[in-house]
Design a protein around this motif. Structure first.
Motif, PDB file in Angstrom:
ATOM      1  N   SER A  52       0.808  -1.217   0.000  1.00  0.00           N
ATOM      2  CA  SER A  52       0.000   0.000   0.000  1.00  0.00           C
ATOM      3  C   SER A  52       0.845   1.273   0.000  1.00  0.00           C
ATOM      4  O   SER A  52       0.358   2.344  -0.378  1.00  0.00           O
ATOM      5  CB  SER A  52      -0.914   0.016   1.236  1.00  0.00           C
ATOM      6  OG  SER A  52      -1.747  -1.124   1.268  1.00  0.00           O
ATOM      7  N   GLU A  65      -3.115   1.938  -6.180  1.00  0.00           N
ATOM      8  CA  GLU A  65      -3.603   0.636  -6.636  1.00  0.00           C
ATOM      9  C   GLU A  65      -3.608  -0.413  -5.535  1.00  0.00           C
ATOM     10  O   GLU A  65      -4.184  -1.502  -5.684  1.00  0.00           O
ATOM     11  CB  GLU A  65      -2.742   0.137  -7.802  1.00  0.00           C
ATOM     12  CG  GLU A  65      -1.305  -0.189  -7.456  1.00  0.00           C
ATOM     13  CD  GLU A  65      -0.359   1.009  -7.488  1.00  0.00           C
ATOM     14  OE1 GLU A  65       0.859   0.787  -7.484  1.00  0.00           O
ATOM     15  OE2 GLU A  65      -0.868   2.155  -7.530  1.00  0.00           O
ATOM     16  N   GLU A 214      -2.608   9.712  -4.539  1.00  0.00           N
ATOM     17  CA  GLU A 214      -1.156   9.760  -4.338  1.00  0.00           C
ATOM     18  C   GLU A 214      -0.785  10.915  -3.416  1.00  0.00           C
ATOM     19  O   GLU A 214      -1.149  12.061  -3.650  1.00  0.00           O
ATOM     20  CB  GLU A 214      -0.428   9.932  -5.674  1.00  0.00           C
ATOM     21  CG  GLU A 214      -0.271   8.650  -6.466  1.00  0.00           C
ATOM     22  CD  GLU A 214       0.673   8.816  -7.630  1.00  0.00           C
ATOM     23  OE1 GLU A 214       1.675   8.069  -7.724  1.00  0.00           O
ATOM     24  OE2 GLU A 214       0.407   9.697  -8.470  1.00  0.00           O
TER      25      GLU A 214
END
Length: 225
Positions: A52, A65, A214
């Motif tokens: 992660s 993702e 992000e």
């Protein structure tokens, strides 16, 4: 003579003891130095969730993702200073938690949060109480200077006997008292009103949120006060 020498010895010992205590309470612990993560694990996990999060260009970043797993310090803190830097992608969202516990299924149900956000794109930026630097959903930041998306913002969070301060890019933007009547009144009017464990811990974990976008962190360090 014996009494005088004994007194001198005790005095010197006291000086060294005080110096030692001072060094212990002011030394920094580096949690992330650009190369390795120390003293951090996944929420309700015994290890770090590398699927992660990743180290990239000397930053610790979320992997959109991967599973959205928040990370927390292995140690718990009551009185402390935390310093770090963060930047977000366009529309990015994250948070910095403190005094968090693992009682609930998510850390945000117990821990106050300093918001990390792209104010210009994310819808939370339209509300000052959920904008970057805010005590999330409770207090709007003041005197805020926010760097553009893609640039790093400097953060300091300090806690001393329930007095909490949030600093963003060298300006104090939030100040409040944990467990105070004023904070309790704000909680009643927020999303946390039905969460009995929220902002109740005397000490707890520091946490960084994986919200799905992000986000990059660097130069993460903490010291006990």
């Amino acid at each position: 003579m014996i009494g005088k020498n004994l007194g001198r010895t005790l005095f010197i010992s006291l000086i060294f003891f005080i110096a030692g205590c001072s060094k212990t309470t002011t030394s920094w612990t580096t949690l992330f130095d650009g190369q390795k993560v120390t003293g951090i694990r996944g929420f309700k996990m015994g290890s770090f969730p590398w699927g992660s999060w990743a180290i990239e260009n000397e930053t610790l970043k979320t992997l959109p993702e991967g599973d959205h797993i928040d990370i927390i310090t292995t140690e718990q803190y009551k009185n402390f200073e935390l310093e770090l830097e963060w930047k977000v992608s366009a529309g990015g969202n994250s948070g910095i938690f403190h005094h968090g516990t693992e009682t609930n299924y998510a850390i945000w149900q117990s821990a106050p949060e300093m918001q990390v956000l792209d104010d210009g794109v994310h819808h939370d930026g339209k509300n000052t109480k959920t904008s970057a630097g805010a005590l999330y959903d409770l207090i709007a930041p003041v005197n805020k200077t926010l760097k553009p998306v893609g640039e790093f913002n400097r953060v300091k969070i300090s806690a001393q006997n329930n007095h909490i301060e949030y600093w963003l890019n060298d300006s104090k933007v939030i100040e409040f008292e944990l467990k105070s009547p004023a904070l309790a009144k704000l909680i009643v009017g927020s999303k946390f009103r039905d969460m009995p464990n929220f902002a109740q811990a005397d000490s707890g974990h520091i946490g960084l949120q994986h919200h799905g976008e992000e986000v990059w962190f660097r130069n993460i360090r903490i010291r006990k006060l």
